[in-house]
Scaffold this motif. Structure first.
Motif, PDB file in Angstrom:
ATOM      1  N   ILE A   1       0.840  -1.207   0.000  1.00  0.00           N
ATOM      2  CA  ILE A   1       0.000   0.000   0.000  1.00  0.00           C
ATOM      3  C   ILE A   1       0.873   1.254   0.000  1.00  0.00           C
ATOM      4  O   ILE A   1       0.595   2.214  -0.731  1.00  0.00           O
ATOM      5  CB  ILE A   1      -0.959  -0.019   1.206  1.00  0.00           C
ATOM      6  CG1 ILE A   1      -1.969  -1.160   1.041  1.00  0.00           C
ATOM      7  CG2 ILE A   1      -1.686   1.313   1.340  1.00  0.00           C
ATOM      8  CD1 ILE A   1      -2.836  -1.379   2.254  1.00  0.00           C
ATOM      9  N   ASP A   2       1.932   1.253   0.814  1.00  0.00           N
ATOM     10  CA  ASP A   2       2.829   2.407   0.869  1.00  0.00           C
ATOM     11  C   ASP A   2       3.481   2.663  -0.485  1.00  0.00           C
ATOM     12  O   ASP A   2       3.541   3.798  -0.962  1.00  0.00           O
ATOM     13  CB  ASP A   2       3.910   2.195   1.929  1.00  0.00           C
ATOM     14  CG  ASP A   2       3.368   2.249   3.349  1.00  0.00           C
ATOM     15  OD1 ASP A   2       2.261   2.801   3.539  1.00  0.00           O
ATOM     16  OD2 ASP A   2       4.063   1.750   4.253  1.00  0.00           O
ATOM     17  N   ASN A   3       3.985   1.596  -1.101  1.00  0.00           N
ATOM     18  CA  ASN A   3       4.625   1.745  -2.410  1.00  0.00           C
ATOM     19  C   ASN A   3       3.629   2.203  -3.465  1.00  0.00           C
ATOM     20  O   ASN A   3       3.967   2.990  -4.354  1.00  0.00           O
ATOM     21  CB  ASN A   3       5.296   0.443  -2.835  1.00  0.00           C
ATOM     22  CG  ASN A   3       6.525   0.144  -2.002  1.00  0.00           C
ATOM     23  OD1 ASN A   3       7.134   1.046  -1.428  1.00  0.00           O
ATOM     24  ND2 ASN A   3       6.881  -1.131  -1.920  1.00  0.00           N
ATOM     25  N   SER A   4       2.401   1.722  -3.375  1.00  0.00           N
ATOM     26  CA  SER A   4       1.368   2.146  -4.329  1.00  0.00           C
ATOM     27  C   SER A   4       1.043   3.623  -4.162  1.00  0.00           C
ATOM     28  O   SER A   4       0.899   4.353  -5.151  1.00  0.00           O
ATOM     29  CB  SER A   4       0.096   1.319  -4.146  1.00  0.00           C
ATOM     30  OG  SER A   4       0.345  -0.031  -4.390  1.00  0.00           O
ATOM     31  N   LEU A   5       0.918   4.079  -2.922  1.00  0.00           N
ATOM     32  CA  LEU A   5       0.635   5.499  -2.677  1.00  0.00           C
ATOM     33  C   LEU A   5       1.773   6.392  -3.150  1.00  0.00           C
ATOM     34  O   LEU A   5       1.543   7.452  -3.734  1.00  0.00           O
ATOM     35  CB  LEU A   5       0.351   5.731  -1.189  1.00  0.00           C
ATOM     36  CG  LEU A   5      -0.975   5.196  -0.667  1.00  0.00           C
ATOM     37  CD1 LEU A   5      -1.079   5.388   0.837  1.00  0.00           C
ATOM     38  CD2 LEU A   5      -2.128   5.888  -1.375  1.00  0.00           C
ATOM     39  N   VAL A   6       3.004   5.981  -2.905  1.00  0.00           N
ATOM     40  CA  VAL A   6       4.158   6.761  -3.369  1.00  0.00           C
ATOM     41  C   VAL A   6       4.184   6.787  -4.895  1.00  0.00           C
ATOM     42  O   VAL A   6       4.437   7.827  -5.508  1.00  0.00           O
ATOM     43  CB  VAL A   6       5.470   6.183  -2.793  1.00  0.00           C
ATOM     44  CG1 VAL A   6       6.680   6.806  -3.463  1.00  0.00           C
ATOM     45  CG2 VAL A   6       5.533   6.411  -1.291  1.00  0.00           C
ATOM     46  N   GLY A   7       3.901   5.660  -5.519  1.00  0.00           N
ATOM     47  CA  GLY A   7       3.856   5.609  -6.987  1.00  0.00           C
ATOM     48  C   GLY A   7       2.774   6.506  -7.560  1.00  0.00           C
ATOM     49  O   GLY A   7       2.998   7.210  -8.551  1.00  0.00           O
ATOM     50  N   LEU A   8       1.593   6.488  -6.928  1.00  0.00           N
ATOM     51  CA  LEU A   8       0.512   7.374  -7.383  1.00  0.00           C
ATOM     52  C   LEU A   8       0.872   8.843  -7.199  1.00  0.00           C
ATOM     53  O   LEU A   8       0.559   9.675  -8.052  1.00  0.00           O
ATOM     54  CB  LEU A   8      -0.782   7.050  -6.636  1.00  0.00           C
ATOM     55  CG  LEU A   8      -1.516   5.795  -7.074  1.00  0.00           C
ATOM     56  CD1 LEU A   8      -2.704   5.515  -6.157  1.00  0.00           C
ATOM     57  CD2 LEU A   8      -1.986   5.956  -8.503  1.00  0.00           C
TER      58      LEU A   8
ATOM     59  N   LEU B   1       3.829  17.889 -16.453  1.00  0.00           N
ATOM     60  CA  LEU B   1       3.653  17.805 -17.901  1.00  0.00           C
ATOM     61  C   LEU B   1       2.569  18.765 -18.374  1.00  0.00           C
ATOM     62  O   LEU B   1       2.733  19.458 -19.376  1.00  0.00           O
ATOM     63  CB  LEU B   1       3.320  16.372 -18.309  1.00  0.00           C
ATOM     64  CG  LEU B   1       3.145  16.118 -19.802  1.00  0.00           C
ATOM     65  CD1 LEU B   1       4.461  16.342 -20.522  1.00  0.00           C
ATOM     66  CD2 LEU B   1       2.651  14.709 -20.035  1.00  0.00           C
ATOM     67  N   LEU B   2       1.459  18.819 -17.646  1.00  0.00           N
ATOM     68  CA  LEU B   2       0.381  19.727 -18.031  1.00  0.00           C
ATOM     69  C   LEU B   2       0.758  21.186 -17.822  1.00  0.00           C
ATOM     70  O   LEU B   2       0.393  22.049 -18.609  1.00  0.00           O
ATOM     71  CB  LEU B   2      -0.886  19.408 -17.245  1.00  0.00           C
ATOM     72  CG  LEU B   2      -1.607  18.142 -17.656  1.00  0.00           C
ATOM     73  CD1 LEU B   2      -2.812  17.898 -16.758  1.00  0.00           C
ATOM     74  CD2 LEU B   2      -2.042  18.222 -19.099  1.00  0.00           C
ATOM     75  N   SER B   3       1.485  21.472 -16.760  1.00  0.00           N
ATOM     76  CA  SER B   3       1.849  22.859 -16.471  1.00  0.00           C
ATOM     77  C   SER B   3       2.941  23.372 -17.395  1.00  0.00           C
ATOM     78  O   SER B   3       2.894  24.513 -17.851  1.00  0.00           O
ATOM     79  CB  SER B   3       2.327  22.984 -15.029  1.00  0.00           C
ATOM     80  OG  SER B   3       1.295  22.675 -14.151  1.00  0.00           O
ATOM     81  N   LEU B   4       3.918  22.549 -17.658  1.00  0.00           N
ATOM     82  CA  LEU B   4       5.068  22.987 -18.440  1.00  0.00           C
ATOM     83  C   LEU B   4       5.023  22.546 -19.896  1.00  0.00           C
ATOM     84  O   LEU B   4       5.803  23.026 -20.707  1.00  0.00           O
ATOM     85  CB  LEU B   4       6.355  22.462 -17.794  1.00  0.00           C
ATOM     86  CG  LEU B   4       6.584  22.902 -16.354  1.00  0.00           C
ATOM     87  CD1 LEU B   4       7.791  22.200 -15.784  1.00  0.00           C
ATOM     88  CD2 LEU B   4       6.736  24.404 -16.264  1.00  0.00           C
TER      89      LEU B   4
ATOM     90  N   LEU C   1       3.918  10.128  -7.214  1.00  0.00           N
ATOM     91  CA  LEU C   1       4.910  10.457  -8.247  1.00  0.00           C
ATOM     92  C   LEU C   1       4.269  10.583  -9.623  1.00  0.00           C
ATOM     93  O   LEU C   1       4.621  11.477 -10.403  1.00  0.00           O
ATOM     94  CB  LEU C   1       6.019   9.405  -8.273  1.00  0.00           C
ATOM     95  CG  LEU C   1       6.992   9.433  -7.100  1.00  0.00           C
ATOM     96  CD1 LEU C   1       7.937   8.243  -7.173  1.00  0.00           C
ATOM     97  CD2 LEU C   1       7.764  10.733  -7.079  1.00  0.00           C
ATOM     98  N   LEU C   2       3.350   9.706  -9.925  1.00  0.00           N
ATOM     99  CA  LEU C   2       2.648   9.767 -11.207  1.00  0.00           C
ATOM    100  C   LEU C   2       1.818  11.041 -11.315  1.00  0.00           C
ATOM    101  O   LEU C   2       1.825  11.711 -12.351  1.00  0.00           O
ATOM    102  CB  LEU C   2       1.762   8.531 -11.376  1.00  0.00           C
ATOM    103  CG  LEU C   2       1.054   8.387 -12.711  1.00  0.00           C
ATOM    104  CD1 LEU C   2       2.065   8.189 -13.825  1.00  0.00           C
ATOM    105  CD2 LEU C   2       0.092   7.215 -12.664  1.00  0.00           C
ATOM    106  N   GLY C   3       1.128  11.400 -10.238  1.00  0.00           N
ATOM    107  CA  GLY C   3       0.358  12.640 -10.223  1.00  0.00           C
ATOM    108  C   GLY C   3       1.246  13.866 -10.364  1.00  0.00           C
ATOM    109  O   GLY C   3       0.912  14.818 -11.071  1.00  0.00           O
ATOM    110  N   SER C   4       2.382  13.853  -9.703  1.00  0.00           N
ATOM    111  CA  SER C   4       3.326  14.967  -9.801  1.00  0.00           C
ATOM    112  C   SER C   4       3.884  15.106 -11.217  1.00  0.00           C
ATOM    113  O   SER C   4       3.992  16.212 -11.754  1.00  0.00           O
ATOM    114  CB  SER C   4       4.465  14.759  -8.806  1.00  0.00           C
ATOM    115  OG  SER C   4       5.427  15.765  -8.927  1.00  0.00           O
TER     116      SER C   4
END
Length: 108
Positions: free
Chosen positions: A5-12, A22-25, A14-17
């Motif tokens: 769960i921790d690794n999944s949350l960190v991955g999400l 990408l959208l901002s820049l 990072l993916l969101g960031s």
């Protein structure tokens, strides 16, 4: 199980960031295409009002200094002609502040 769960949350996160960066820049056309695709996806999910807002955002063009209309700074500012108005040199606008050189003093 907690590590999964921790690794999944960190991955999400990072993916969101990365998506936000990408959208901002990234290019504006990518943002419009992504909003249009999200609009089509939300229609299929039955979220009509959200789909309408996304479609309106994807159809709209950015305004002013952000590069949306390619006419930033080319318009002439409105000037009022009259006896109390000093004629401005070419290249200045009504918003410019004109300070006589004699009024400028040395900083202490």
């Amino acid at each position: 199980m907690n590590s999964v769960i921790d690794n999944s949350l960190v991955g999400l996160a990072l993916l969101g960031s990365a998506g936000y960066a990408l959208l901002s820049l990234g290019p504006r056309s990518l943002r419009r295409r992504l909003l249009a695709a999200l609009s089509r996806v939300t229609v299929s999910l039955g979220l009509r009002r959200t789909a309408q807002r996304l479609a309106a955002a994807s159809a709209g063009k950015a305004h002013r200094a952000c590069g949306g209309c390619d006419s930033c700074g080319s318009e002439q500012s409105p000037t009022t002609e009259g006896p109390s108005r000093i004629k401005e040199p070419v290249g200045t606008s009504a918003a410019d502040v004109r300070v006589p050189v004699a009024k400028i003093g040395r900083r202490a």
